[in-house]
Write a protein that holds these residues in place. Structure first.
Motif, mmCIF file in Angstrom:
data_model
loop_
_atom_site.group_PDB
_atom_site.id
_atom_site.type_symbol
_atom_site.label_atom_id
_atom_site.label_comp_id
_atom_site.label_asym_id
_atom_site.label_seq_id
_atom_site.Cartn_x
_atom_site.Cartn_y
_atom_site.Cartn_z
ATOM 1 N N LYS A 1 0.799 -1.148 -0.068
ATOM 2 C CA LYS A 1 0.076 -0.030 -0.022
ATOM 3 C C LYS A 1 0.782 1.291 0.059
ATOM 4 O O LYS A 1 0.600 2.138 -0.753
ATOM 5 N N VAL A 2 1.910 1.416 0.652
ATOM 6 C CA VAL A 2 2.849 2.430 0.938
ATOM 7 C C VAL A 2 3.746 2.334 -0.482
ATOM 8 O O VAL A 2 3.767 3.667 -0.947
ATOM 9 N N TYR A 3 4.024 1.431 -0.863
ATOM 10 C CA TYR A 3 4.714 1.493 -2.202
ATOM 11 C C TYR A 3 3.750 2.075 -3.567
ATOM 12 O O TYR A 3 4.342 2.913 -4.204
ATOM 13 N N VAL A 4 2.591 1.491 -3.417
ATOM 14 C CA VAL A 4 1.729 2.174 -4.627
ATOM 15 C C VAL A 4 1.600 3.506 -4.418
ATOM 16 O O VAL A 4 1.609 4.152 -5.431
ATOM 17 N N TYR A 5 1.164 4.063 -3.380
ATOM 18 C CA TYR A 5 0.934 5.336 -3.114
ATOM 19 C C TYR A 5 2.107 6.062 -3.562
ATOM 20 O O TYR A 5 1.926 7.008 -4.127
ATOM 21 N N ALA A 6 3.505 5.806 -3.174
ATOM 22 C CA ALA A 6 4.590 6.583 -3.223
ATOM 23 C C ALA A 6 5.014 6.690 -4.767
ATOM 24 O O ALA A 6 5.216 7.547 -5.177
ATOM 25 N N ASN A 7 4.760 5.662 -5.304
ATOM 26 C CA ASN A 7 4.948 5.231 -6.730
ATOM 27 C C ASN A 7 4.128 6.002 -7.574
ATOM 28 O O ASN A 7 4.623 6.798 -8.414
ATOM 29 N N MET A 8 2.857 5.959 -7.283
ATOM 30 C CA MET A 8 1.864 6.996 -8.031
ATOM 31 C C MET A 8 2.143 8.293 -8.021
ATOM 32 O O MET A 8 2.050 9.286 -8.835
ATOM 33 N N LYS A 9 2.514 8.769 -6.772
ATOM 34 C CA LYS A 9 2.638 10.134 -6.332
ATOM 35 C C LYS A 9 3.908 10.808 -7.115
ATOM 36 O O LYS A 9 4.141 11.830 -7.608
ATOM 37 N N ASN A 10 4.964 9.879 -7.120
ATOM 38 C CA ASN A 10 6.095 10.247 -7.951
ATOM 39 C C ASN A 10 5.843 10.254 -9.292
ATOM 40 O O ASN A 10 6.275 11.197 -10.347
ATOM 41 N N ASP A 11 4.869 9.309 -9.910
ATOM 42 C CA ASP A 11 4.980 9.280 -11.605
ATOM 43 C C ASP A 11 3.795 10.325 -11.895
ATOM 44 O O ASP A 11 3.969 10.853 -12.905
ATOM 45 N N GLN A 12 3.193 10.963 -10.844
ATOM 46 C CA GLN A 12 2.323 11.987 -11.595
ATOM 47 C C GLN A 12 2.843 13.203 -11.712
ATOM 48 O O GLN A 12 2.586 14.166 -12.499
ATOM 49 N N ASP A 13 4.210 13.493 -11.054
ATOM 50 C CA ASP A 13 5.337 14.477 -11.544
ATOM 51 C C ASP A 13 6.376 14.269 -11.039
ATOM 52 O O ASP A 13 6.869 14.402 -9.879
ATOM 53 N N THR A 14 7.541 13.748 -11.971
ATOM 54 C CA THR A 14 8.562 13.021 -11.459
ATOM 55 C C THR A 14 9.616 14.209 -11.207
ATOM 56 O O THR A 14 10.703 13.875 -10.629
ATOM 57 N N THR A 15 9.213 15.337 -11.385
ATOM 58 C CA THR A 15 10.089 16.574 -10.997
ATOM 59 C C THR A 15 9.933 17.003 -9.770
ATOM 60 O O THR A 15 10.676 17.887 -9.048
ATOM 61 N N GLU B 1 -1.724 14.589 -19.756
ATOM 62 C CA GLU B 1 -0.225 14.881 -19.680
ATOM 63 C C GLU B 1 0.034 15.945 -19.029
ATOM 64 O O GLU B 1 -0.660 17.012 -19.496
ATOM 65 N N ASN B 2 1.007 15.941 -18.005
ATOM 66 C CA ASN B 2 1.363 17.286 -17.608
ATOM 67 C C ASN B 2 2.868 17.166 -17.315
ATOM 68 O O ASN B 2 3.658 16.046 -17.745
ATOM 69 N N LYS B 3 3.413 18.204 -17.078
ATOM 70 C CA LYS B 3 4.966 18.423 -17.221
ATOM 71 C C LYS B 3 5.478 17.463 -16.075
ATOM 72 O O LYS B 3 5.131 17.421 -14.805
ATOM 73 N N GLY B 4 6.417 16.588 -16.414
ATOM 74 C CA GLY B 4 7.124 15.865 -15.509
ATOM 75 C C GLY B 4 6.535 14.320 -15.381
ATOM 76 O O GLY B 4 6.758 13.674 -14.467
ATOM 77 N N LYS B 5 5.276 14.225 -15.830
ATOM 78 C CA LYS B 5 4.422 13.063 -15.462
ATOM 79 C C LYS B 5 4.951 11.988 -16.317
ATOM 80 O O LYS B 5 5.676 11.906 -17.451
ATOM 81 N N ARG B 6 5.038 10.630 -15.675
ATOM 82 C CA ARG B 6 5.684 9.593 -16.205
ATOM 83 C C ARG B 6 4.775 9.291 -17.735
ATOM 84 O O ARG B 6 3.610 9.501 -17.896
#
Length: 604
Positions: free
Chosen positions: A75-89, A356-361
């Motif tokens: 659960k924490v991995y999924v959350y962190a991964n998606m948060k990171n992917d929505q804006d990798t910057t 799509e947004n700036k920095g999104k995976r």
């Protein structure tokens, strides 16, 4: 001066077009508390070491505690991964994701003793455990899968060392992601309306569909011009990942990295071998399709950037996102009321991150875990391809939903081998829905063209990737250096072999391997091809309207990992150790190619 179309920043995207991750963790404080709880769970789990051989009840306790830790960790991995992917910057979530990856290593090390100790329990004693402690039978298939790896499991100390290096082994994939999604800077190009746009993976895919050949050529050359500047860096990163795969396979006593990847997922290597054999045998169909493109587009040479534009010379069907949602529901209605209701929930409850947004995976995927919604990431463009992407990812998410709402947690996920079957079955259903709906000759030509392009990209192209992946691992195992030039030389040769005598094998395509994230996933890509081929037969069964066959398919979606993948799909009517399902898929490809050729001939 031309107005420049730039990607929106994350905070500029309308809320309704973003996924709602507060349903996973309401606040960052709750998320952080879960991280701390997991650390405590992992530390406490070490205290159970040495108890498995004592009694059946001790084994049951250890299994349940291990699953509880993994459940919270997912659960924490999924959350962190998606948060990171929505804006990798976003440096905050880069840090959050990095910390969770370290947590993976901590947990892996704390629990690494379990499997070696489990294997010390003799088979006869383990069988007796099931008689003594009936609740242990709920985990029998799980334990069977773990004990099946006896010869590939190391000592407790060795397992702990490998587990502690988890974040190190994943470093190459992380480096690739940061370089590819964040650090690369792409130039400005013009689309067919002469609008200046900022090049990105999503924009590139759209421009390759342009009817203006100059637009396609410019996008193609400028994209690979950027990747070419960093080809040596990409080669070093990929080579290191391959070395990791080969190292892990070697220390676990597998004959190859391919065998390690497939067998660890309970897939016989023969499935991979038969795929490549059948695709090689049917390459003349792909060559024939390339030749048809050359004829219809009226070009002297077919370049790689000519393979994605609609063969009818039009931009084709366009769908806004709201229109695409309606079409998806219509196409999938044949799967029944329950399925359709859950698709509506996905649309209405913000399971989908749309634009799509700036920095999104880049790209698209379905995510989530047992205790979350099966979220979807998109980078939406208003075209038919994105409609297919939507139903594809919805196939994954509905597979997840039906599994998690049918199976207990220990069987509430499914093999990646089965995942691509559900998604591509949806694609096949959409194709037939559109062909049934559209009567215009030009529209039917476009849909057939799209289907053939999809088959080309999923069966032929992914098998090409699979051959390349096998080659790079074999070359590394031989001691050959995977330099940028060595990789490019082989890739260009392989590309020519696949697309045949009518393709102009552009120098740029020799660098395609630099931008494919799936080469870091350890023999994943072949499953796109096997999945699409199996889905062809399953879709045919569903479209027959036979209630028994439809129910069998839905039961497949609900089975999770309650049995071995090959057994689960066999219950739905497909034996994937046999090549007949591949032959059937190529028959459908040839049938639709024949139809397209006839429609185009009637226009001459």
């Amino acid at each position: 001066m031309d107005k420049i179309e730039k990607l929106p920043k994350r905070n500029e995207v309308p809320l309704e077009l973003t996924w709602d991750l507060q349903k996973v963790f309401l606040t960052e404080d709750v998320f952080e508390k879960n991280i701390n709880d997991i650390k405590k769970q992992a530390d406490n789990y070490k205290k159970l070491q040495g108890t498995l051989n004592k009694s059946a009840s001790d084994l049951l306790i250890a299994v349940k505690e291990l699953l509880a830790i993994n459940r919270n960790l997912e659960k924490v991995y999924v959350y962190a991964n998606m948060k990171n992917d929505q804006d990798t910057t976003d440096t905050h979530y880069q840090d959050v994701f990095a910390r969770v990856q370290k947590l993976l290593s901590i947990v892996a090390k704390a629990t690494s003793w379990f499997q070696p100790e489990l294997l010390q329990i003799k088979p006869q004693k383990l069988a007796k455990y099931y008689e003594i402690e009936l609740k242990l039978n709920e985990y029998q298939h799980l334990l069977e899968k773990l004990t099946a790896k006896r010869e590939h499991t190391l000592s407790e100390r060795e397992e702990a060392l490998l587990a502690g290096a988890t974040d190190i082994f994943s470093a190459s994939e992380n480096f690739f992601g940061i370089l590819n999604n964040t650090d690369l800077k792409f130039p400005l190009v013009k689309d067919e309306t002469q609008q200046v746009v900022e090049l990105s993976d999503g924009v590139y895919s759209r421009l390759l569909e342009s009817v203006d050949r100059n637009v396609r050529k410019e996008a193609f050359e400028k994209l690979y011009g950027v990747y070419g500047q960093f080809k040596h860096t990409f080669a070093a990163i990929l080579a290191n990942q391959v070395r990791v795969h080969n190292f892990e396979a070697n220390v676990r006593n597998y004959n190859s990295a391919r065998e390690a990847a497939l067998v660890s997922n309970e897939i016989p290597v023969v499935v991979y071998e038969k795929l490549i054999e059948e695709v090689e045998e049917h390459l003349p169909l792909l060559h024939r399709y390339v030749n048809l493109r050359k004829k219809v587009l009226n070009i002297d040479k077919v370049h790689m950037y000519d393979l994605y534009t609609p063969i009818v010379g039009k931009t084709g069907l366009k769908y806004t996102y709201p229109e695409a949602k309606k079409e998806a529901l219509n196409a999938l209605a044949i799967l029944g009321t329950e399925y359709s209701e859950q698709v509506r929930e996905a649309f209405n409850e913000r399971w989908i991150d749309v634009v799509e947004n700036k920095g999104k995976r880049s790209g698209a995927y379905s995510s989530g875990m047992y205790d979350t919604a099966p979220y979807i990431l998109l980078n939406w463009q208003d075209n038919l391809d994105n409609l297919f992407t939507l139903v594809h990812e919805m196939g994954h998410s509905m597979h997840s939903y039906l599994t998690t709402h049918t199976q207990p947690y220990q069987y509430g996920d499914y093999s990646i081998f089965l995942a691509e079957i559900a998604s591509t079955t949806n694609e096949n259903l959409l194709t037939q829905y559109l062909l049934n709906k559209e009567t215009s000759k030009q529209t039917r030509i476009f849909i057939l063209n799209h289907y053939l392009d999809g088959f080309k990209g999923t069966v032929f192209r992914q098998t090409q990737f699979a051959q390349f992946e096998q080659w790079i691992h074999e070359e590394d195992a031989k001691g050959n250096s995977l330099t940028a030039d060595y990789l490019a030389e082989y890739y260009k040769k392989l590309n020519k072999h696949y697309y045949g005598p009518n393709i102009e094998n552009d120098d740029e395509i020799a660098l395609e391997w630099t931008r494919i994230p799936h080469f870091y996933y350890n023999f994943y890509v072949y499953q796109y091809a096997t999945g699409f081929a199996a889905a062809s037969t399953l879709a045919k069964n569903i479209l027959s309207g036979d209630a028994v066959k439809i129910e069998a398919y839905l039961n497949f979606l609900k089975s999770g990992s309650s049995a071995y993948p090959i057994e689960i799909i066999k219950k739905a009517g497909i034996d994937m150790t046999d090549s007949w399902y591949l032959k059937e898929a190529f028959k459908i490809f040839e049938m639709r190619l024949n139809e397209l050729e006839k429609l185009l001939e009637s226009e001459e």
